[in-house]
Design a protein around this motif. Structure first.
Motif, PDB file in Angstrom:
ATOM      1  N   ILE A 165       0.876  -1.169   0.000  1.00  0.00           N
ATOM      2  CA  ILE A 165       0.000   0.000   0.000  1.00  0.00           C
ATOM      3  C   ILE A 165       0.914   1.218   0.000  1.00  0.00           C
ATOM      4  O   ILE A 165       1.653   1.450   0.966  1.00  0.00           O
ATOM      5  CB  ILE A 165      -0.926   0.019   1.229  1.00  0.00           C
ATOM      6  CG1 ILE A 165      -1.837  -1.221   1.241  1.00  0.00           C
ATOM      7  CG2 ILE A 165      -1.762   1.296   1.261  1.00  0.00           C
ATOM      8  CD1 ILE A 165      -2.660  -1.365   2.510  1.00  0.00           C
ATOM      9  N   PHE A 166       0.883   1.968  -1.090  1.00  0.00           N
ATOM     10  CA  PHE A 166       1.749   3.142  -1.252  1.00  0.00           C
ATOM     11  C   PHE A 166       0.867   4.385  -1.212  1.00  0.00           C
ATOM     12  O   PHE A 166      -0.014   4.557  -2.059  1.00  0.00           O
ATOM     13  CB  PHE A 166       2.519   3.063  -2.570  1.00  0.00           C
ATOM     14  CG  PHE A 166       3.549   1.960  -2.596  1.00  0.00           C
ATOM     15  CD1 PHE A 166       4.882   2.236  -2.331  1.00  0.00           C
ATOM     16  CD2 PHE A 166       3.188   0.658  -2.875  1.00  0.00           C
ATOM     17  CE1 PHE A 166       5.837   1.234  -2.348  1.00  0.00           C
ATOM     18  CE2 PHE A 166       4.123  -0.364  -2.897  1.00  0.00           C
ATOM     19  CZ  PHE A 166       5.465  -0.074  -2.637  1.00  0.00           C
ATOM     20  N   TYR A 167       1.131   5.240  -0.232  1.00  0.00           N
ATOM     21  CA  TYR A 167       0.265   6.417  -0.038  1.00  0.00           C
ATOM     22  C   TYR A 167       0.637   7.558  -0.974  1.00  0.00           C
ATOM     23  O   TYR A 167       1.807   7.905  -1.125  1.00  0.00           O
ATOM     24  CB  TYR A 167       0.325   6.887   1.411  1.00  0.00           C
ATOM     25  CG  TYR A 167      -0.539   6.059   2.322  1.00  0.00           C
ATOM     26  CD1 TYR A 167      -1.895   6.329   2.454  1.00  0.00           C
ATOM     27  CD2 TYR A 167      -0.012   4.980   3.021  1.00  0.00           C
ATOM     28  CE1 TYR A 167      -2.708   5.556   3.273  1.00  0.00           C
ATOM     29  CE2 TYR A 167      -0.807   4.201   3.849  1.00  0.00           C
ATOM     30  CZ  TYR A 167      -2.158   4.488   3.972  1.00  0.00           C
ATOM     31  OH  TYR A 167      -2.958   3.719   4.768  1.00  0.00           O
ATOM     32  N   THR A 168      -0.382   8.109  -1.602  1.00  0.00           N
ATOM     33  CA  THR A 168      -0.238   9.330  -2.390  1.00  0.00           C
ATOM     34  C   THR A 168      -0.697  10.491  -1.528  1.00  0.00           C
ATOM     35  O   THR A 168      -1.105  10.309  -0.371  1.00  0.00           O
ATOM     36  CB  THR A 168      -1.114   9.283  -3.646  1.00  0.00           C
ATOM     37  OG1 THR A 168      -2.501   9.350  -3.246  1.00  0.00           O
ATOM     38  CG2 THR A 168      -0.883   8.014  -4.433  1.00  0.00           C
ATOM     39  N   GLY A 169      -0.673  11.712  -2.090  1.00  0.00           N
ATOM     40  CA  GLY A 169      -1.233  12.849  -1.387  1.00  0.00           C
ATOM     41  C   GLY A 169      -2.746  12.720  -1.311  1.00  0.00           C
ATOM     42  O   GLY A 169      -3.356  11.859  -1.957  1.00  0.00           O
ATOM     43  N   GLY A 170      -3.378  13.582  -0.540  1.00  0.00           N
ATOM     44  CA  GLY A 170      -4.824  13.491  -0.353  1.00  0.00           C
ATOM     45  C   GLY A 170      -5.582  14.539  -1.137  1.00  0.00           C
ATOM     46  O   GLY A 170      -5.417  15.726  -0.900  1.00  0.00           O
ATOM     47  N   THR A 171      -6.426  14.109  -2.065  1.00  0.00           N
ATOM     48  CA  THR A 171      -7.233  15.073  -2.822  1.00  0.00           C
ATOM     49  C   THR A 171      -8.342  15.647  -1.964  1.00  0.00           C
ATOM     50  O   THR A 171      -8.915  16.686  -2.292  1.00  0.00           O
ATOM     51  CB  THR A 171      -7.863  14.402  -4.055  1.00  0.00           C
ATOM     52  OG1 THR A 171      -8.596  13.258  -3.634  1.00  0.00           O
ATOM     53  CG2 THR A 171      -6.803  13.978  -5.043  1.00  0.00           C
ATOM     54  N   THR A 172      -8.682  14.981  -0.865  1.00  0.00           N
ATOM     55  CA  THR A 172      -9.756  15.473  -0.003  1.00  0.00           C
ATOM     56  C   THR A 172      -9.256  15.693   1.418  1.00  0.00           C
ATOM     57  O   THR A 172     -10.023  15.655   2.362  1.00  0.00           O
ATOM     58  CB  THR A 172     -10.926  14.460   0.021  1.00  0.00           C
ATOM     59  OG1 THR A 172     -10.417  13.178   0.413  1.00  0.00           O
ATOM     60  CG2 THR A 172     -11.567  14.337  -1.332  1.00  0.00           C
ATOM     61  N   GLY A 173      -7.967  15.930   1.576  1.00  0.00           N
ATOM     62  CA  GLY A 173      -7.446  16.254   2.897  1.00  0.00           C
ATOM     63  C   GLY A 173      -6.670  15.145   3.557  1.00  0.00           C
ATOM     64  O   GLY A 173      -5.977  15.371   4.534  1.00  0.00           O
ATOM     65  N   HIS A 174      -6.754  13.913   3.069  1.00  0.00           N
ATOM     66  CA  HIS A 174      -6.000  12.798   3.633  1.00  0.00           C
ATOM     67  C   HIS A 174      -5.340  12.009   2.501  1.00  0.00           C
ATOM     68  O   HIS A 174      -5.889  11.902   1.406  1.00  0.00           O
ATOM     69  CB  HIS A 174      -6.906  11.853   4.436  1.00  0.00           C
ATOM     70  CG  HIS A 174      -7.310  12.397   5.769  1.00  0.00           C
ATOM     71  ND1 HIS A 174      -6.395  12.730   6.753  1.00  0.00           N
ATOM     72  CD2 HIS A 174      -8.530  12.674   6.288  1.00  0.00           C
ATOM     73  CE1 HIS A 174      -7.039  13.170   7.815  1.00  0.00           C
ATOM     74  NE2 HIS A 174      -8.341  13.155   7.557  1.00  0.00           N
TER      75      HIS A 174
END
Length: 522
Positions: A165-174
């Motif tokens: 699971i690779f996290y990207t930036g949050g388009t809705t705040g997370h």
């Protein structure tokens, strides 16, 4: 056809070239045999801690040989890795842990001081330590994990099973966790030509890209596929890179465009012997043409390649090869291109109605690829919005020329790429909006010669408020990672412009900063 297992590549190298060097890190060296054995023993220790198929294991650490061992140990157990962004604030790390609920989290010396602000018991996460100093209270030591149980010698998960699971930036705040399978992580590498003859004794690859980024993790996998030694560095240290390339005759170096610019502008670069570099790669953001031309002049012996892709596509889906890096030839305009689709990747340009645009027409880039994500972790609505009939909607706007080359011209998502890091404006706006003196704000990307793009905030203060830009930036840094915070702020007294639907017209706000440029990304 048998499933692809990520561990099969180090097993293969350990069988056919067991004594060849695998990883070098700050005085520690491992062969493919010893690396393979370390992952087996570490997998045994994790299994004794209750980690099994489908479980998550988080990592919050700088690049190291032990980080690589953790990756492959998890894959032996059919567990999924969750590499956490080392630039996140404690609040963001806490969100990542609550979202992914890992059985174990590995930390190193650099992040031990953050542990006091994280509630592992509430999440049910065990703490493991892969640093070199004294382990934090309650942490399982790396050495104990390796010797506390029977080694695991199987290949583990594979195929379409979740690998990470690779996290990207949050388009809705997370941030959003992109779920990638074993096949996804390997397919793009093979399509781009990562495999080589393992009998060759090639000079090493230098890895300075962080392993929480897909580009860094895939560099590790590519080295294992090819059986090429990998030199790990904890982070981006220009002087250390120059010394390493010169002393160890490094053959391959991958950097984001801003890193290439800073490297070649460093005072030591002019006298450094960089003649061993045969392959030079860049991606994650468009390369300013001026920096690219500087690279080509300074490293004429190197084959430059640019890859365009996203975390959602498990890496690159188009490639601009060495043949298209001729700054003085008839096709010099291709230096501004993102290249052509690689095998097993299809791209098309679609208009607002979802219909395919004609050749030369600008629209959103849609991607269908064997590297496509499984979806977003715990976010079915976002998954449905991004994955449409097997196509990933990229959020990037572009067009194809008559020769089939892709050009990126803008972003349809409110995303900024600064120094290779994705910054979603909603996340920065969310942090800024919590300041008691801010009435409203909008965050946009503006051109920056060093970072490609700079995070810029446009703020309207509440009546009577008087805040300095530095104070607002400092406030943001208490909420989110530093790279997501504005580097500059402008104030306005009138309300921000709105569309008929009540949305802020960011294109209108961005226009003055990008005037006179051929594209609205840098």
């Amino acid at each position: 056809m048998s499933k692809i297992h990520l561990t099969q590549f180090i097993e293969r190298a350990a069988r056919h070239t067991p004594d060849n060097e695998a990883i070098r890190f700050e005085g520690r060296r491992s062969t493919w045999r010893s690396l393979n054995r370390a992952t087996q023993e570490l997998a045994g220790g994790l299994r004794a801690q209750g980690v099994g198929p489908g479980d998550r294991v988080a990592i919050l650490a700088l690049n190291s040989d032990r980080y690589v061992e953790v990756l492959f140990a998890c894959w032996r157990l059919s567990a999924a890795v969750v590499p956490l962004n080392t630039r996140w604030s404690a609040d963001e790390v806490g969100f990542g842990l609550r979202d992914s609920t890992p059985k174990v989290i590995f930390v190193d010396d650099a992040f031990a001081p953050m542990l006091g602000s994280l509630d592992f018991d509430a999440i049910g996460t065990r703490l493991a330590f892969i640093g070199d100093r004294t382990a934090p209270d309650g942490a399982i030591r790396y050495e104990d994990l390796r010797r506390c149980a029977s080694p695991v010698d199987g290949l583990g998960g594979g195929g379409e099973e979740l690998a990470g699971i690779f996290y990207t930036g949050g388009t809705t705040g997370h941030p959003k966790g992109v779920m990638l399978a074993h096949t996804s992580l390997v397919a793009t590498l093979l399509a781009a030509g990562a495999s080589r003859d393992q009998t060759e004794r090639e000079p090493p690859i230098l890895c300075v890209l962080p392993l929480f980024h897909l580009a860094g993790a895939q560099l590790v996998i590519a080295a294992a596929i090819a059986g090429v030694p990998l030199i790990m560095q904890p982070g981006f240290d220009i002087a250390a890179i120059l010394r390493c390339v010169e002393a160890d005759r490094v053959s391959t170096l991958s950097l984001v465009p801003s890193m290439w610019g800073m490297l070649l502008s460093h005072p030591g670069a002019a006298s450094a012997d960089l003649s061993s570099l045969k392959r030079a790669a860049y991606g994650a953001s468009p390369m300013p043409e001026g920096i690219l031309r500087q690279c080509l002049r300074r490293l004429p012996q190197a084959e430059f390649r640019q890859g365009y892709g996203q975390t959602e596509t498990a890496g690159i889906c188009t490639l601009l090869g060495p043949e298209d890096h001729d700054p003085d030839g008839p096709n010099a305009h291709r230096l501004r291109s993102a290249g052509k689709p690689i095998p097993f990747s299809e791209l098309k340009i679609v208009d607002e109605a979802g219909d395919e645009a004609p050749q030369g027409g600008v629209g959103e880039i849609a991607i269908r690829s064997t590297g496509a994500m499984l979806g977003y972790w715990n976010r079915p609505v976002d998954t449905e919005r991004t994955l449409k009939n097997g196509w990933i909607m990229s959020g990037d706007a572009g067009y194809f020329d008559a020769d089939g080359y892709l050009y990126i011209v803008d972003r349809t998502k409110d995303m900024i790429i600064s120094g290779g890091e994705n910054v979603y404006s909603a996340e920065t706006e969310s942090a800024l909006s919590t300041h008691p003196d801010v009435a409203e704000c909008a965050v946009i990307g503006v051109p920056d010669e060093t970072w490609g793009e700079r995070v810029h905030a446009i703020v309207r203060l509440k009546p009577g408020a008087c805040e300095e830009p530095d104070a607002l930036i400092a406030f943001c840094k208490t909420k989110i990672a530093g790279y997501k915070c504005p580097r500059s702020i402008s104030f306005r007294t009138e309300p921000l412009p709105l569309s008929a639907a009540g949305k802020i017209l960011k294109r209108q706000l961005r226009a003055p900063f990008w005037e006179g440029r051929g594209r609205s990304v840098n």
